[in-house]
Design an enzyme around this catalytic site. Structure first.
Site, PDB file in Angstrom:
ATOM      1  N   VAL A 146      45.700  67.806  44.975  1.00 34.41           N
ATOM      2  CA  VAL A 146      44.870  68.073  43.793  1.00 34.41           C
ATOM      3  C   VAL A 146      45.239  69.374  43.104  1.00 34.41           C
ATOM      4  O   VAL A 146      44.761  69.648  41.999  1.00 34.41           O
ATOM      5  CB  VAL A 146      43.368  68.062  44.144  1.00 34.41           C
ATOM      6  CG1 VAL A 146      42.957  66.713  44.715  1.00 34.41           C
ATOM      7  CG2 VAL A 146      42.995  69.198  45.098  1.00 34.41           C
ATOM      8  N   SER A 151      28.303  71.895  46.621  1.00 35.83           N
ATOM      9  CA  SER A 151      27.761  72.391  47.879  1.00 35.83           C
ATOM     10  C   SER A 151      26.471  73.119  47.576  1.00 35.83           C
ATOM     11  O   SER A 151      26.271  73.632  46.466  1.00 35.83           O
ATOM     12  CB  SER A 151      28.753  73.367  48.531  1.00 35.83           C
ATOM     13  OG  SER A 151      28.151  74.071  49.598  1.00 35.83           O
ATOM     14  N   TYR A 185      33.921  80.850  47.388  1.00 34.13           N
ATOM     15  CA  TYR A 185      33.581  79.433  47.568  1.00 34.13           C
ATOM     16  C   TYR A 185      32.348  79.069  46.745  1.00 34.13           C
ATOM     17  O   TYR A 185      32.322  78.023  46.078  1.00 34.13           O
ATOM     18  CB  TYR A 185      33.344  79.171  49.048  1.00 34.13           C
ATOM     19  CG  TYR A 185      33.003  77.729  49.378  1.00 34.13           C
ATOM     20  CD1 TYR A 185      33.956  76.733  49.247  1.00 34.13           C
ATOM     21  CD2 TYR A 185      31.729  77.384  49.833  1.00 34.13           C
ATOM     22  CE1 TYR A 185      33.649  75.413  49.563  1.00 34.13           C
ATOM     23  CE2 TYR A 185      31.414  76.069  50.149  1.00 34.13           C
ATOM     24  CZ  TYR A 185      32.379  75.085  50.011  1.00 34.13           C
ATOM     25  OH  TYR A 185      32.070  73.783  50.315  1.00 34.13           O
ATOM     26  N   ALA A 186      31.326  79.931  46.771  1.00 38.55           N
ATOM     27  CA  ALA A 186      30.110  79.664  46.008  1.00 38.55           C
ATOM     28  C   ALA A 186      30.408  79.612  44.511  1.00 38.55           C
ATOM     29  O   ALA A 186      29.876  78.761  43.788  1.00 38.55           O
ATOM     30  CB  ALA A 186      29.050  80.723  46.312  1.00 38.55           C
ATOM     31  N   ALA A 187      31.259  80.521  44.036  1.00 37.58           N
ATOM     32  CA  ALA A 187      31.596  80.539  42.617  1.00 37.58           C
ATOM     33  C   ALA A 187      32.327  79.265  42.213  1.00 37.58           C
ATOM     34  O   ALA A 187      32.057  78.683  41.148  1.00 37.58           O
ATOM     35  CB  ALA A 187      32.451  81.765  42.293  1.00 37.58           C
ATOM     36  N   LYS A 236      32.212  76.291  43.732  1.00 43.68           N
ATOM     37  CA  LYS A 236      31.308  75.146  43.794  1.00 43.68           C
ATOM     38  C   LYS A 236      30.251  75.221  42.694  1.00 43.68           C
ATOM     39  O   LYS A 236      29.789  74.176  42.201  1.00 43.68           O
ATOM     40  CB  LYS A 236      30.653  75.073  45.172  1.00 43.68           C
ATOM     41  CG  LYS A 236      31.611  74.629  46.278  1.00 43.68           C
ATOM     42  CD  LYS A 236      32.197  73.243  46.011  1.00 43.68           C
ATOM     43  CE  LYS A 236      32.918  72.679  47.214  1.00 43.68           C
ATOM     44  NZ  LYS A 236      33.464  71.315  46.965  1.00 43.68           N
ATOM     45  N   ILE A 266      26.616  70.364  57.241  1.00 37.07           N
ATOM     46  CA  ILE A 266      27.027  69.055  57.753  1.00 37.07           C
ATOM     47  C   ILE A 266      28.052  69.282  58.862  1.00 37.07           C
ATOM     48  O   ILE A 266      28.941  70.134  58.738  1.00 37.07           O
ATOM     49  CB  ILE A 266      27.626  68.180  56.632  1.00 37.07           C
ATOM     50  CG1 ILE A 266      26.665  68.112  55.435  1.00 37.07           C
ATOM     51  CG2 ILE A 266      27.948  66.785  57.160  1.00 37.07           C
ATOM     52  CD1 ILE A 266      25.288  67.539  55.744  1.00 37.07           C
TER      53      ILE A 266
END
Length: 252
Positions: A63, A141, A154-156, A158, A187
């Site tokens: 990707v 997420s 990662y938060a930015a 997502k 999860i």
């Protein structure tokens, strides 16, 4: 057979939540193509399916590479005779506090999570439009809404997926294409191993989960997969631009 007749391209579905969803898509009557950078794992998932006459195949897709995404979409459409459902699972976690976070890691996280989502929709949407409409399902997420220490990149990324999903839903609504995002919480998959390490290991992570998740445990991929089935099905035909949280009650 809630997905009978559906033709789904599932990007990043070789393992984890994506694998569980692929199983449930085929069980519910869909034709699928799994496009994944890990082709052996994708082929193993395909081999494990009880196909019941449905088409199920695997193709390579990175990707981060626009040509790879374009070719995977084209191949999937050729193999299935079209695409009316796109499900994007591919993701990357790189964690660390902002002042120590490498710019290259920031770029890598955005390349897979945000840019990858964009490229998948860029090339799949024309086929979905040609099919008369359908469903696009992205994977964000809970971190994209709430964030956490050490998860800024990662938060930015997502969070960007959520914003893109909402905007794209409005853009594609006249074409009868619905666009929604699934937001898993904790999860139980190897994907979360970097976060577990950041939190101090399995025992420390387990203590945190018991404290912050009202249901008191992690979810399983099989518990998340039905949300993707629902969003791909005609049961959700009046739902678009939504964030579907599967988090054991964390966001309340």
């Amino acid at each position: 057979m809630r997905l009978s007749g559906k033709k789904a391209l599932m990007i990043g579905a070789a393992t984890g939540i994506g694998r569980a969803a692929a199983v449930q898509f085929v069980d519910n009557g869909a034709d699928i193509v799994i496009a994944d950078i890990n082709l052996p794992a994708a082929e193993e998932t395909i081999a494990s399916l009880a196909r019941s006459g449905r088409h199920a195949s695997a193709v390579t897709c990175d990707v981060r590479d626009e040509a790879s995404v374009r070719d995977a979409v084209s191949t999937a459409a050729s193999q299935m005779g079209g695409i009316d459902t796109l499900v994007f699972f591919a993701g990357l976690q790189k964690l660390g506090h902002a002042e120590q976070f490498a710019a290259a890691d920031w770029d890598a996280v955005f390349d897979v999570n945000a840019r990858g989502t964009f490229l998948a929709t860029k090339y799949a949407v024309p086929f979905i439009r040609r099919a008369g409409g359908g469903s696009v399902i992205t994977t964000s997420s809970l971190a994209g809404l709430r964030g956490a220490p050490g998860m800024t990149g990662y938060a930015a990324a997502k969070g960007a997926v959520i914003a893109y999903t909402v905007a794209l839903a409005q853009e594609l609504a006249p074409d009868n294409i619905r666009v929604n995002s699934v937001l898993p919480g904790w999860i139980d998959t190897p994907f979360n191993n970097p976060a577990i390490a950041l939190m101090g290991g399995v025992e420390a992570h387990g203590d945190v989960v018991k404290r912050i998740v009202p249901l008191g445990r992690q979810g399983t991929p099989d518990e998340v997969a039905p949300i993707y089935v629902f969003l791909a099905s005609e049961e959700s035909r009046y739902i678009t631009a939504k964030q579907m949280m599967v988090d054991g009650g964390m966001a309340h």
